[in-house]
Design an enzyme around this catalytic site. Structure first.
Site, mmCIF file in Angstrom:
data_model
loop_
_atom_site.group_PDB
_atom_site.id
_atom_site.type_symbol
_atom_site.label_atom_id
_atom_site.label_comp_id
_atom_site.label_asym_id
_atom_site.label_seq_id
_atom_site.Cartn_x
_atom_site.Cartn_y
_atom_site.Cartn_z
ATOM 1 N N TYR B 126 36.953 72.476 34.309
ATOM 2 C CA TYR B 126 37.705 72.067 34.779
ATOM 3 C C TYR B 126 38.015 71.673 35.726
ATOM 4 C CZ TYR B 126 41.609 68.258 34.118
ATOM 5 O OH TYR B 126 42.877 67.852 33.977
ATOM 6 N N GLN B 255 51.566 81.158 49.374
ATOM 7 C CA GLN B 255 51.946 81.103 48.130
ATOM 8 C C GLN B 255 52.825 80.142 47.344
ATOM 9 O OE1 GLN B 255 49.264 83.168 46.026
ATOM 10 N NE2 GLN B 255 50.635 81.687 44.643
ATOM 11 N N GLU B 322 49.403 88.774 40.859
ATOM 12 C CA GLU B 322 47.537 88.326 40.853
ATOM 13 C C GLU B 322 47.287 88.458 42.553
ATOM 14 O OE1 GLU B 322 47.780 84.218 41.377
ATOM 15 O OE2 GLU B 322 46.088 83.492 41.688
ATOM 16 N N ASP B 356 41.542 82.858 49.133
ATOM 17 C CA ASP B 356 41.300 81.263 48.710
ATOM 18 C C ASP B 356 40.055 80.138 48.656
ATOM 19 O OD1 ASP B 356 43.450 82.386 46.998
ATOM 20 O OD2 ASP B 356 44.811 81.041 48.874
ATOM 21 N N HIS B 415 23.363 102.057 3.097
ATOM 22 C CA HIS B 415 23.204 102.196 4.792
ATOM 23 C C HIS B 415 22.848 103.436 4.821
ATOM 24 C CE1 HIS B 415 26.497 99.880 6.297
ATOM 25 N NE2 HIS B 415 26.190 100.171 7.268
#
Lengths: 435, 435
Positions: B126, B255, B322, B356, B415
């Site tokens: 997206y 930022q 971040e 970036d 088992h």
């Protein structure tokens, strides 16, 4: 098990035949939210009270003392301790092999990019209670946590905690064992209390209370992350005429005995094998202590007769099973085409139970079709990856103009300016040097 | 920016000073659920209608034709194409270095355990619309998808899609571009329609509609997995007296210009630097086209004066930013102690903007403190790990008895039986051979 001829089914019938039953949500949302709220408000006192009312257990303290751990450990048989040691050694070996190496890459001259790995600081492990002490769950959750380097590893299990669980937790280096179960245990680990460490991530299986609590705390940024979504356990077996029907039946039953909602599927091009497996299932079922559970699970289970192994692979890839057992003449030959399985067991001498306990792989696996996108639990789930970059002046000169243009294209002036200022300063330094 | 002396704050004040503002949920739950339901019921027709009413765009078709892609690509300047090529090359180099190698480990003689990697089959990307064409987002999401080997990579972006986005998607090997935005785009990719491929996992940023839709579809087993939880973008800068105040201010602003909810924090032991940065901020702000957004973001931003760099590291580790920029005399010396950051930028010549766009690292990073447990986006997010095991008869003989005992301890007879049957058969074969 019901035998269906795959190729006589319509597309819709095929899709329905591979569809898992709807997950029992149990309408626990509000009850679990209430328990979480009580724990956040009341801390230790609320936890002790919830344990008294929900688990019918009276304890003044939540954490096991070293004396309790030692006493429990003494009561575990030497034979069981040896089996635990053997399993631990294999699990450690396989998970140690997963320790990552940082990546250091010069992408352009002077542009250094790195990928580093760090342990998640604090992790919480949940081990269900009940009649069977899930020793294997302790090993599968705690060993990778320790290898990954997590600073604090705590474990919750409802009272009374079985001696073998306590012993194994101690052996695996768990820092604290709390006698706490259900949604209150998840809440305590997610938010902390006077006694319980707040953790960053919670691992482990549980009933609908635990699952719903994990879902709720993982949706809250102040809560905790979780390992993966939960669903009933399941196995798909691909077998051909070469397979041993007794082995196939035993493997199907070892899944079916987990719970009445366990999913069991056999896919084979060989009708004779399908019939032989059904006979073997009847014989073996009679001997099982959990026969009633297994019988119920088998009611919802199916054998698909397919045209060949290529089609068997397709069916398995569509279903995306948690466990995939391949018992064919050359099982490894199918591996490159097998997709969307949590763990794959190749050949006649590799029953699922070896992976559940002691081969070394982790038995915590994505169920309910989640293996299309989620991974089998591993060391990576206890670490985080982050990137580092460092540019030399030459590196910035080389890529700076491209960054400026891209930032301008995205109309982010300040992004551009952060580069332009530096390039101007470098230019000035060069001029000054030349002067 | 407001300057606070960290060591004069109480513990509670420190915690509050590092607390992020509550996420704006926007009360979109019901509206988004309604859009998702419409898309699931109405398919393409519903998507076209939603695009008409919500995006005010009239289109009869959802997918861009090759002719449209070619025409858009021709309108992109050669200069921008060259910048995109440079960025792509670095991003490819760094993500290619992340391609994993399968692990093959014999944990005990005859017990072979393996960890394999497979691409997630179908992924959806997206890319938000708006005034700025986010060319970098296309590269960051699509390049690792292609390198990971995903079979189908589709991209949604709201109309009108900018030429540069279309060109970049084509260059990065995206298989289909759909003119679709918002919750309806997420719903279309999660559930599919006549035109839109249903995908297994959805990647990419978005507004509150997109974020809420991603949350909803990821909670539905029939929906799609998502990359990571979303939150506003943020940066923390650690700087000492050695740092260039202009550079620091430029990085803080790059930022702050993202949005009024962007978080910007400076931590420094040097009061003089803090003052100089504030002066530089005022100067630089005046030149920015997005000055008003940045100014608003700075209102909520803070400079902390700390006693030394060790304390700066602690503050950063607690905040878990971040982006973390380190501009100190020896920035790399701090790296071993830095935890809980999505991406770290070392030294004066490494502004955040290089990451970036073009250094090679991914700019899709965990925000809002999620970097404590989540990883920066990488090739691993486009693949799944699964285990394989294969035992020889000797391998099963070696670990089988331990598996039997552990299964018996957990009261899982079937088992145990899956192993016992096989050991008995091996025993019989040995006896027959000897006879």
């Amino acid at each position: 098990m019901k035998i269906l001829d795959w190729n006589t089914l319509t597309d819709l019938e095929q899709a329905q035949a591979l569809r898992r039953p709807a997950l029992a949500q149990g309408g626990r949302e509000a009850q679990v939210a209430d328990i979480i709220a009580k724990v956040r408000q009341g801390g230790d006192a609320a936890l002790i009270e919830l344990t008294r009312t929900l688990d019918k257990a009276e304890r003044d303290t939540l954490q096991l003392t070293q004396a309790e751990i030692d006493a429990a450990s003494e009561r575990v048989s030497d034979e069981l301790k040896a089996a635990i040691d053997l399993a631990m050694a294999n699990i450690e070996t396989f998970h140690r092999a997963q320790l990552p190496t940082p990546i250091v890459q010069e992408t352009s001259p002077g542009v250094h990019c790195e990928l580093h790995f760090q342990p998640i600081e604090k992790v919480g492990l949940y081990v269900p209670g009940g009649t069977a002490p899930l020793v294997s769950t302790v090993m599968m959750l705690a060993i990778p946590a320790r290898l990954a380097g997590c600073e604090r590893v705590v474990l919750c299990s409802p009272p009374p905690i079985n001696d073998a669980i306590i012993y194994t937790a101690g052996r695996c280096g768990v820092d604290a064992i709390y006698t706490l179960g259900g949604a209150q245990a998840v809440a305590a680990m997610a938010y902390g209390s006077e006694t319980i460490t707040k953790v960053d991530k919670i691992f482990g299986p549980g009933n609908t209370w635990v699952t719903e609590a994990k879902r709720q705390v993982s949706g809250d940024v102040d809560g905790a992350a979780i390992d993966m979504p939960a669903g009933p356990s399941e196995v798909l077996v691909i077998a051909d005429a070469d397979a041993d029907a007794d082995f196939v039946a035993a493997d199907l039953l070892s899944q079916a005995e987990h719970g009445t909602d366990s999913q069991v599927i056999l896919v084979t091009p060989c009708t004779a094998l399908a019939d032989k497996v059904n006979v073997a299932l009847d014989q073996q079922l009679a001997q099982l202590s959990r026969a009633e559970i297994a019988r119920q699970a088998l009611l919802e289970s199916r054998t698909f007769i397919c045209s060949d192994l290529a089609q068997a692979v397709q069916i398995s890839n569509t279903y995306a099973p948690e466990h995939l057992i391949v018992q064919t003449a050359d099982s490894r030959a199918l591996l490159p085409r097998l997709k969307n399985a949590g763990s794959i067991f190749l050949g006649a001498w590799t029953p699922e139970s070896v992976g559940d306990y002691a081969s070394g792989t982790n038995h915590t696996l994505p169920t309910y079709g989640y293996s299309r996108t989620y991974s089998s639990l591993g060391l990576a789930d206890y670490q985080r990856r982050f990137t580092v970059q460092e540019l030399t002046p030459a590196g910035l000169r080389a890529i700076g103009p491209a960054v400026e243009l891209l930032a301008a294209t995205e109309t982010l002036d300040a992004h551009k300016n952060a580069v332009s200022l530096r390039l101007a300063k470098l230019e000035k330094q060069t001029v000054e040097k030349q002067a």
